[in-house]
Write a protein that holds these residues in place. Structure first.
Motif, PDB file in Angstrom:
ATOM      1  N   LYS A 274      -6.014   0.521  -6.688  1.00  0.00           N
ATOM      2  CA  LYS A 274      -6.899   0.822  -5.563  1.00  0.00           C
ATOM      3  C   LYS A 274      -6.680   2.247  -5.076  1.00  0.00           C
ATOM      4  N   TYR A 275      -5.423   2.630  -4.948  1.00  0.00           N
ATOM      5  CA  TYR A 275      -5.115   3.975  -4.462  1.00  0.00           C
ATOM      6  C   TYR A 275      -5.608   5.039  -5.454  1.00  0.00           C
TER       7      TYR A 275
ATOM      8  N   GLU B 152       0.818  -1.207   0.000  1.00  0.00           N
ATOM      9  CA  GLU B 152       0.000   0.000   0.000  1.00  0.00           C
ATOM     10  C   GLU B 152       0.856   1.263   0.000  1.00  0.00           C
ATOM     11  N   LYS B 153       1.845   1.313   0.886  1.00  0.00           N
ATOM     12  CA  LYS B 153       2.684   2.513   0.977  1.00  0.00           C
ATOM     13  C   LYS B 153       3.488   2.716  -0.305  1.00  0.00           C
ATOM     14  N   LEU B 154       4.042   1.616  -0.853  1.00  0.00           N
ATOM     15  CA  LEU B 154       4.800   1.727  -2.089  1.00  0.00           C
ATOM     16  C   LEU B 154       3.903   2.259  -3.208  1.00  0.00           C
ATOM     17  N   ALA B 155       2.671   1.751  -3.293  1.00  0.00           N
ATOM     18  CA  ALA B 155       1.734   2.199  -4.320  1.00  0.00           C
ATOM     19  C   ALA B 155       1.447   3.689  -4.181  1.00  0.00           C
ATOM     20  N   LYS B 156       1.200   4.127  -2.948  1.00  0.00           N
ATOM     21  CA  LYS B 156       0.916   5.543  -2.701  1.00  0.00           C
ATOM     22  C   LYS B 156       2.110   6.414  -3.086  1.00  0.00           C
TER      23      LYS B 156
ATOM     24  N   GLY C 161       0.808  12.521  -9.295  1.00  0.00           N
ATOM     25  CA  GLY C 161      -0.562  12.378  -8.836  1.00  0.00           C
ATOM     26  C   GLY C 161      -1.495  11.904  -9.932  1.00  0.00           C
ATOM     27  N   ILE C 162      -2.749  11.642  -9.562  1.00  0.00           N
ATOM     28  CA  ILE C 162      -3.681  11.086 -10.546  1.00  0.00           C
ATOM     29  C   ILE C 162      -3.993  12.079 -11.657  1.00  0.00           C
TER      30      ILE C 162
ATOM     31  N   LYS D  25      -8.676   8.002  -5.007  1.00  0.00           N
ATOM     32  CA  LYS D  25      -8.451   9.423  -5.254  1.00  0.00           C
ATOM     33  C   LYS D  25      -9.319   9.962  -6.388  1.00  0.00           C
ATOM     34  N   GLY D  26     -10.199   9.085  -6.910  1.00  0.00           N
ATOM     35  CA  GLY D  26     -11.138   9.548  -7.927  1.00  0.00           C
ATOM     36  C   GLY D  26     -10.648   9.411  -9.346  1.00  0.00           C
ATOM     37  N   PHE D  27      -9.637   8.578  -9.576  1.00  0.00           N
ATOM     38  CA  PHE D  27      -9.133   8.416 -10.944  1.00  0.00           C
ATOM     39  C   PHE D  27     -10.151   7.673 -11.794  1.00  0.00           C
ATOM     40  N   THR D  28     -10.449   8.233 -12.962  1.00  0.00           N
ATOM     41  CA  THR D  28     -11.394   7.609 -13.896  1.00  0.00           C
ATOM     42  C   THR D  28     -10.757   7.285 -15.227  1.00  0.00           C
ATOM     43  N   GLY D  29      -9.537   7.730 -15.433  1.00  0.00           N
ATOM     44  CA  GLY D  29      -8.868   7.462 -16.702  1.00  0.00           C
ATOM     45  C   GLY D  29      -9.059   8.543 -17.729  1.00  0.00           C
TER      46      GLY D  29
END
Length: 632
Positions: free
Chosen positions: A80-81, A6-10, A18-19, A85-89
Motif C-alpha cells: 500500500k505504501y 503502517e509505520k513499520l512498512a514505511k 525508497g521505491i 508513492k507511485g511504485f509500478t514495478g
C-alpha cells in the motif's frame, strides 16, 4: 485489515532506498523479499533495529527482511505504501544489481526462490486437502469408489494438475515477460485434448512430418520452466520488431504457434527426459543410501534457513512428488529439522530463569514446532548457539531413522507437527507411524542435548550471576584507582564513539580509543569476569572492585569471533599489561566495521569522579583514566 504495521512498512521501504531502488517484492512465510536495484543503498543496520524486524539478510540476490508469521499483514501495508508513492514495478534510473557480478549459486538460488515462493500457499493448501482425504479413506469414512472421494480428490489434485500454469506464470514474472502469455502456453501443454492424445497412445505429427512426442505434462515442473526460458527472449525479440499497432495481436499469436509447437515437440520432451534423470537419481538414493538425504536435511537444513538459502532445495521435493508420487528427499528431513529447533528453543524457555529468555523461548519454540523456525533461530538459538547445535543433533538423529526406514510424504505443505497427516498414503499407515517415531527421536535427543548444554552454559551463568549478587559484590576501595590504556592509539571522548549506547554513557563513563595496534592488554590487575564467545568484548574486575568493559570495535559481535584471538579465559587472574586479545583491525575495517574501542567503567555510579587523561596519542600502560571513590 489492521493498520498497526503502517509505520513499520514505511520505515522498511524508506530504508531499503525508497521505491526508486525497488525492482520487485514478494514474501514467503516469514520474510519480505525485496529485489533491489542496488543493495548498497539499503540501510541494513537501521532496518535490523526496527521494532518488529528480528533480522535482515542478503542472500541469493534478495534483500530479505525477516518479519515472522504475520508477514502477510506487513507485506500488505508495504505494498500500500509503495503504491501511494507511485511504485509500478518498472525500472528507474540508477545502477542495478544486475550490473554487478553475482556468483552463479546466487543467481540460481534467486531464480528458484522467485518462481517457487509465490505458489507455496497453493501447494500447501492442496497438500492438506490430499492429507485430509487420506485420513478419510484410512478410517473408512469415504469409499474410493464414491463420488465424494472423486470430488475431494479433484479439489486436492487441481493445484498439482495445473502446476505448469502456475510455474509458467511465476517464471515469466521473474524473466520480466508477459506472465499471461506464458500461462496460456502452459495451458496448451496440460490441455485435455493433448491428454487424450497421450492416453490414446497413437503417433501424433504436425503437417504430416513434425512428430510430437506423447508426454503428459500435468504435475510436471521442469518442462514448463525450460519452455518459458526459451519463450522469454523470443517474446522480447518480437516486441522489438513488430510495430506497436500490430503488437497486441500478432506477438501473442506468433508466440502461441511457435512455443506451442516447440513445447510439444522438443522442449517439453527434453524437460521430461531431465525429469526422468531426477527420478533415476531419486530411485538410486532410495535403494542404496536412503538414510543420507533425510540425515543431511535433518542435520543441516536449519543452517540454510539462517542464510536464507533453503528455498533453493524445496523444488527437489516438488520434482520427486510430481515424478514418483511421494517425497522422501526433502520433506521428512525438513520436518525433523524444524521440530528439533523448536524443541531446543522451548526447552531453553522452560529452564531459563531470565524472564525475557523464557518468553522468547516458549513462544518461538511452539512456533517452531508448527514449522516456522525463524523466530526461534534468530530470537534465541543462533544468539546462544548451543540450542542451535542441540536442534541440529536432534534433527540429524530423527533424520537418520527416517532415512533408514525410507519414510516418505504424499503431499507437500507445512513442515511442522500438523504435517504428519501428509505421511498417510499408499494405502498404508506405515509411513505415518515411522514419522511419529522419527519425531519422538528428534524431540528426545534435542531436549536431552539442550538440557546438557544449558547446564554447561546458561545454567552456570545464571548460578554465577546469583552468587555474584548475593556473595560476591565487589568491595569498593577508598583509594584512587589507576586505569592504564589497554591498547596503543588515539584517545577520543566517549561521546565521539560511533555507538549511541556507549556515547550516551548508558553503560557507564569512560573513554574511547582508536587503535593503532592489534594487541589488547589488561588495564590493571584483576579477574576476567566476562569474556564473550564472540571475543569482541571482555570484562575485568580490579582488586579494588572497579569493573571495566573493553568493547573491541562497534557491532563486531556480528563477526562471530572472526579476526579475534583470545589469550585468556573467563575466571583468569591477570596482571596489568598482560595480553588479553589480539584483533586484526585491518580485516575488521575491511569487513565494514568501526574499530573504535570504548573502555567503560560499568560501576561508574560507585565512584565520585572519573577523570580521563587529557592527551591524544596513547600507548599501552600509559595512564588512561583515574577513578576517585566516593568519600564515606
Amino acid at each position: 485489515m489492521s493498520r498497526k504495521y503502517e509505520k513499520l512498512a514505511k520505515d522498511i521501504v524508506d530504508n531499503v532506498g525508497g521505491i526508486s531502488n525497488i525492482e520487485s517484492l514478494h514474501h514467503c512465510q516469514t520474510r519480505l523479499r525485496f529485489k533491489l536495484k542496488n543493495n548498497s543503498l539499503a540501510d541494513k543496520e537501521t532496518i535490523s533495529e526496527l521494532d518488529g524486524v528480528p533480522k535482515v539478510l542478503i542472500n541469493g540476490g534478495m534483500f530479505q527482511v525477516v518479519i515472522g508469521m504475520h508477514v502477510a499483514e506487513v507485506n500488505e501495508e508495504v505494498e500500500k505504501y509503495m503504491a501511494s508513492k507511485g511504485f509500478t514495478g518498472g525500472n528507474t534510473s540508477g545502477q542495478s544489481d544486475s550490473d554487478e557480478k553475482k556468483k552463479p549459486l546466487d543467481v540460481v538460488a534467486d531464480f528458484v526462490s522467485s518462481i517457487f515462493s509465490p505458489i507455496i500457499p497453493a501447494l500447501a493448501g492442496a497438500g492438506m486437502v490430499k492429507a485430509f482425504l487420506a485420513i478419510l479413506v484410512t478410517f473408512n469414512l469415504v469409499d474410493p469408489a464414491n463420488q465424494t472421494y472423486v470430488i475431494i480428490n479433484m479439489i486436492g489434485d487441481a493445484t498439482f494438475a495445473f502446476l505448469p500454469i502456475l510455474l509458467g506464470f511465476t517464471t515469466a514474472q521473474k524473466l520480466k515477460v508477459n506472465p499471461y502469455l506464458a500461462a496460456v502456453v502452459a495451458g496448451i501443454m496440460v490441455h485435455a485434448t493433448w491428454g487424450g492424445l497421450v492416453e490414446a497412445g497413437n503417433p501424433v505429427d504436425l503437417f504430416g512430418f513434425l512428430p510430437l512426442y506423447l508426454v503428459r505434462y500435468t504435475n510436471s515442473v521442469i518442462p514448463i520452466i525450460l519452455v518459458v526460458l526459451v519463450q522469454a527472449p523470443i517474446e522480447k525479440f518480437l516486441n522489438k520488431i513488430v510495430p506497436k499497432a500490430l503488437r497486441l495481436v500478432f506477438v501473442p499469436m506468433i508466440l502461441f504457434m511457435v512455443m506451442g509447437v516447440l513445447a510439444l515437440s522438443i522442449i517439453g520432451p527434453a524437460g521430461d527426459y531431465i525429469g526422468a534423470i531426477f527420478t533415476s537419481g531419486f530411485t538410486w538414493l532410495s535403494e542404496n543410501v536412503s538414510w543420507a538425504p533425510a540425515l543431511a536435511m535433518g542435520g543441516l537444513y536449519s543452517l540454510l534457513v539462517i542464510f536464507g538459502l533453503h528455498h533453493g532445495l524445496a523444488p527437489l521435493g516438488f520434482i520427486q512428488l510430481s515424478q514418483m508420487g511421494y517425497d522422501s528427499i526433502f520433506g521428512p528431513g525438513v520436518l525433523l529439522a524444524n521440530v528439533g529447533q523448536g524443541t531446543a528453543s522451548l526447552i531453553v524457555g522452560l529452564l531459563s530463569k531470565d524472564l525475557k529468555t523464557k518468553q522468547i523461548g516458549t513462544s518461538a519454540g511452539i512456533t517452531g514446532l508448527m514449522g516456522i523456525t525463524e523466530p526461534a533461530l534468530y530470537g534465541l538459538n543462533v544468539p546462544k548457539k548451543y540450542p542451535l547445535i542441540a536442534g541440529l543433533i536432534g534433527g540429524a538423529a530423527g533424520g537418520l531413522f527416517a532415512g533408514i526406514t525410507a519414510t516418505r510424504r504424499f503431499a507437500t505443505g507445512s513442515s511442522g507437527l500438523p504435517a504428519v497427516v501428509m505421511y498417510i498414503g499408499d494405502n498404508s499407515m506405515r509411513y505415518f507411524y515411522q514419522i511419529l517415531i522419527a519425531l519422538a527421536i528428534t524431540i528426545t535427543v534435542s531436549a536431552i542435548a539442550t538440557v546438557v548444554l544449558f547446564k554447561r552454559y546458561d545454567g552456570k551463568e545464571e548460578t554465577d550471576k546469583n552468587v555474584k549478587k548475593v556473595d560476591s559484590e565487589p568491595i569498593i576501595s577508598n583509594d584512587d584507582v589507576t586505569i592504564t590504556s589497554p591498547v596503543n592509539g588515539r584517545v577520543i571522548p566517549l561521546s565521539q564513539v560511533n555507538d549511541e549506547v556507549f556515547s550516551a554513557g548508558l553503560l557507564g563513563k569512560g573513554v574511547g580509543v582508536e587503535p593503532s595496534d592489534n594487541q589488547i592488554v589488561a588495564p590493571f590487575d584483576g579477574v576476567i569476569n566476562t569474556l564473550f564467545p564472540t571475543k569482541h568484548a571482555i570484562g575485568i574486575v580490579s582488586d579494588s572492585g572497579t569493573e571495566v568493559l573493553i568493547h573491541i570495535g562497534i557491532e563486531t559481535v556480528e563477526l562471530g569471533g572472526k579476526y579475534f584471538e583470545t589469550h585468556v579465559k573467563q575466571g583468569d587472574y591477570v596482571k596489568r599489561g598482560q595480553l588479553l586479545v589480539t584483533a586484526d583491525f585491518r580485516k575488521i575495517s575491511e569487513a565494514g566495521y568501526n574499530t573504535q574501542i570504548p573502555v567503560v567503567i560499568i560501576n561508574s555510579n560507585d565512584y565520585e569522579n572519573i577523570e580521563p587523561v587529557n592527551i591524544s596519542s596513547i600507548h599501552i600502560n600509559d595512564l588512561l583514566m583515574k577513578v576517585h571513590p566516593k568519600l564515606v
